[in-house]
Scaffold this active site. Structure first.
Site, PDB file in Angstrom:
ATOM      1  N   HIS A 109      -2.347 -12.513  -2.690  1.00 13.98           N
ATOM      2  CA  HIS A 109      -3.336 -13.223  -1.876  1.00 13.98           C
ATOM      3  C   HIS A 109      -2.924 -14.655  -1.581  1.00 13.98           C
ATOM      4  O   HIS A 109      -3.709 -15.416  -1.008  1.00 13.98           O
ATOM      5  CB  HIS A 109      -4.698 -13.181  -2.567  1.00 13.98           C
ATOM      6  CG  HIS A 109      -5.263 -11.797  -2.656  1.00 13.98           C
ATOM      7  ND1 HIS A 109      -6.379 -11.482  -3.405  1.00 13.98           N
ATOM      8  CD2 HIS A 109      -4.855 -10.625  -2.081  1.00 13.98           C
ATOM      9  CE1 HIS A 109      -6.627 -10.184  -3.295  1.00 13.98           C
ATOM     10  NE2 HIS A 109      -5.712  -9.650  -2.496  1.00 13.98           N
ATOM     11  N   HIS A 140       0.814  -1.207   0.000  1.00 14.70           N
ATOM     12  CA  HIS A 140       0.000   0.000   0.000  1.00 14.70           C
ATOM     13  C   HIS A 140       0.851   1.261   0.000  1.00 14.70           C
ATOM     14  O   HIS A 140       0.392   2.322  -0.421  1.00 14.70           O
ATOM     15  CB  HIS A 140      -0.954  -0.022   1.190  1.00 14.70           C
ATOM     16  CG  HIS A 140      -2.104  -0.948   0.996  1.00 14.70           C
ATOM     17  ND1 HIS A 140      -3.377  -0.673   1.433  1.00 14.70           N
ATOM     18  CD2 HIS A 140      -2.190  -2.159   0.377  1.00 14.70           C
ATOM     19  CE1 HIS A 140      -4.191  -1.669   1.111  1.00 14.70           C
ATOM     20  NE2 HIS A 140      -3.474  -2.585   0.473  1.00 14.70           N
TER      21      HIS A 140
END
Length: 720
Positions: free
Chosen positions: A266, A98
């Protein structure tokens, strides 16, 4: 002490408006005034390390020791923020992701290269929930190594180490990112006043993702990429797939890189939504002082990782969330999935009839197995034909998947670090990658004076030489260190065909300069810059000053094979106030566009002012336009632009939306024409103050010297 009246009335003697609370400022009273704050970011007053050279200091860092400490941190679970399965890998990967993932290709802003995620608004975006805990977990490492290790480097290193500690062979890592010390206010994140509000505000048509307003990449204010619950929070994997494609493309990723990052991201970690999101405390910037700088305080955490609430989505994507493996594909493609909601009320998918052995264990209690999940973006990898085909390729070749992900992860975390020449540390890869905009080393052994002599004798005008050098150098962006004169990509596609580069004039000038490069052993890139310098020196001489423009040789010439033409298309200028050019009328005023270009070039307000006046005096306007050329001595580096701009014997008469006539008050005759970009230097109070410095009778020599310094800065921006 307060006097009696103040004490009786309970008044505070502190001027709150000037310190902590908001008082009306200039742009509040006059919203249409030109705000120059974009040029005043990150000045030397904000840093506590004035005079400190981070890029030299980090070279003395014990890289192995730092990496060992970060590796040990991964499994050092803390009661105040317990690690999922006793491993902080997923959290640190999300922190690095992020931090870097705010990068967008159109203007090169965002990204992890300056540690901006420490500050508002990013530190308080909903999508960055609980990353404040990750940064605090890293504090002991930062504290130990001090100024030799920036937060920007440490945050991204933590993500790299996290992947390695879980079994991935990464592509490498470079140090060298210097921290900023207050928020980057020059980044436009969107106009919304609400986090994760109606995404349609960002689109002409939300069902057509490519209508997302430029330069934005994320689909909501406060998110890094797409809404994991679906377009505008409505699950539909096919619709989400199109948003994923556009969003990642605007972050410089193709379909294969996008699929690799989604699937690889993921493969480890989990999402957190096992509780009531409504009881969470305020984000860091709004939290009470007693929260120690933390936001999203969870009263129900109870020292258990299981109880964490962040995105509201709950669960891991794989059976073994602390291990790099092919488990993501096994579950996504091995089961059918149905829509459900998390305990926190977020849309997600759960597998139908999953075998118990395929369920991950609880993050806190290893004796329990819990349900995995997928988001709408994960389902997009399965239902979108292009992404599905890529995933099938990955599943057939796990090594290829791991390598593709490692390269995409490296690109994500290094995109805004600049060219490979800036990489520092033992793990910096030696391979040239096309997204690094590689440029071969140039020759430094040629006779610079001889080259300048040939250029001076070539018959090129001052305007031709100055404009070509400027156009070559103006593409530089300090946001991601792309563009600039090095490489001479102005002679390659797509730049040679950009409207703003005047293709016909450019081809004519290059036909003169390229043979000079071939004859002398200099690169075309160096010759283009030298030609601009010759033009400036000739203009200064015409004004009565002998100057030598500073020059550093060694630029190389890139080739088509070294150039990602699609990526470079984003660097095309749509306006250039310095050459008085707009590609078309925009909703944004021409002077605002000029400020944006100026900030990307790393220029200050005074530097912008002196360059503007000099470019006009030398007649370097696009297409030879006379707008703003307030002089009868065009081609001489004089202060005439400023002298006549501030002369009250003239009045300015609007003729069109971006065109004015400069009219003699007595005779009524039109003396010159001008654009908004010209006249703002006489109308805006701050810019006029700068302009008046150069309009004074004693300013001629200072003007020339200041212009030469600012010009040389632009020409050398990309000489790393």
């Amino acid at each position: 002490m307060m006097d009696g009246d103040d004490k009786a009335m309970g008044k505070c003697p502190v001027m709150h408006g000037s310190m902590t609370t908001h008082s009306a400022g200039v742009t509040d009273w006059w919203p249409k005034t030109l705000n120059l704050d974009i040029l005043h970011q990150q000045d030397s007053k904000t840093t506590p390390l004035k005079g400190f050279d981070y890029r030299e200091a980090v070279k003395t860092l014990d890289f192995d020791a730092v990496k060992a400490d970060v590796t040990a941190l991964m499994t050092d679970s803390q009661d105040w923020w317990p690690a999922d399965w006793g491993h902080y890998g997923g959290l640190m990967i999300r922190l690095a992701w992020h931090s870097a993932g705010s990068y967008r290709l159109m203007d090169g802003r965002g990204g992890g290269g300056a540690g901006n995620i420490r500050f508002a608004p990013l530190n308080s975006w909903p999508d960055n929930g609980n990353l404040d805990k990750a940064r605090r977990l890293l504090w002991p490492v930062k504290k130990k190594y001090g100024n030799k290790l920036s937060w920007a480097d440490l945050i991204l290193l933590a993500g790299n180490v996290a992947y390695e500690s879980m079994g991935l062979k990464t592509f490498g890592f470079s140090f060298g990112r210097e921290d900023i010390w207050h928020p980057e206010k020059d980044v436009y994140w969107g106009s919304e006043q609400e986090f994760v509000g109606d995404a349609a505000q960002r689109y002409e048509d939300i069902m057509k993702p490519d209508t997302l307003a430029n330069p934005l990449a994320a689909v909501h204010m406060g998110l890094i990429y797409v809404n994991p619950e679906g377009v505008n929070g409505q699950p539909n994997p096919l619709n989400t797939a199109e948003q994923v494609r556009v969003t990642f493309a605007r972050m410089a990723m193709n379909d294969e890189e996008t699929a690799a990052l989604t699937c690889g991201g993921h493969t480890v970690g989990k999402a957190h939504g096992n509780g009531d999101a409504s009881v969470l405390g305020a984000e860091p910037e709004a939290a009470g002082i007693e929260n120690q700088g933390f936001g999203w305080v969870n009263p129900n955490l109870g020292g258990k990782a299981t109880n964490a609430v962040t995105s509201g989505i709950e669960g891991a994507w794989t059976t073994h969330p602390t291990k790099w493996d092919m488990g993501y594909f096994k579950l996504l493609f091995g089961y059918d999935w149905e829509l459900t909601k998390s305990p926190a009320g977020a849309w997600q998918y759960r597998p139908i009839d999953i075998r118990e052995e395929d369920m991950p264990v609880d993050p806190t209690d290893p004796t329990k197995r819990v349900m995995p999940m997928m988001t709408d973006a994960d389902m997009a990898m399965k239902v979108d034909p292009a992404y599905n085909a890529i995933c099938q390729k990955f599943m057939a070749d796990p090594e290829y998947f791991a390598d593709t992900f490692a390269r995409a992860w490296f690109k994500l975390t290094h995109r805004d670090l600049g060219p490979r020449a800036r990489y520092i540390g033992p793990e910096a890869p030696q391979e040239d990658l096309i997204w690094q905009d590689p440029v071969p080393a140039g020759n430094t052994g040629y006779d610079v004076a001889a080259v300048k002599a040939k250029i001076a004798a070539s018959g090129l005008s001052v305007a031709d030489m100055v404009a070509t050098a400027w156009d070559s150098a103006r593409t530089f962006r300090q946001s991601d260190l792309r563009g600039g004169a090095n490489g001479a990509r102005i002679r390659l596609a797509p730049q040679k065909d950009w409207e703003g580069n005047e293709p016909a004039r450019l081809a004519r000038v290059l036909s003169v300069l390229e043979p000079i490069a071939a004859e002398t052993g200099a690169s075309v890139a160096d010759v283009i810059v030298l030609a601009g310098n010759v033009g400036v020196e000739q203009a200064a001489k015409a004004a009565g000053f002998d100057v030598t423009v500073p020059f550093q040789p060694g630029r190389g010439d890139a080739t088509d094979e070294m150039t990602d033409a699609d990526s470079f298309a984003w660097l095309e200028p749509l306006a250039d106030g310095y050459r008085n050019w707009l590609k078309k009328d925009f909703d944004v005023a021409a002077e605002e566009l000029m400020l944006d270009r100026t900030q990307l070039l790393g220029l200050t307000g005074p530097e912008m002012t002196v360059l503007m006046g000099g470019m006009r005096a030398m007649g370097a306007n696009y297409g030879g336009s006379k707008h703003g050329v307030f002089t009868d001595r065009e081609g001489a580096l004089t202060t005439d632009f400023f002298v006549n701009l501030t002369d009250m014997s003239y009045k300015w008469v609007p003729k069109a939306s971006n065109l004015y006539e400069i009219v003699d008050r007595k005779s009524g005759a039109t003396k010159w024409t001008a654009t908004r970009v010209d006249l703002v230097f006489g109308s805006n109070s701050i810019l006029r103050a700068y302009a008046e410095v150069y309009a004074q009778d004693d300013a001629a020599e200072k003007f020339v010297n200041d212009f030469v310094a600012a010009w040389a800065k632009v020409m050398h921006n990309d000489m790393f």
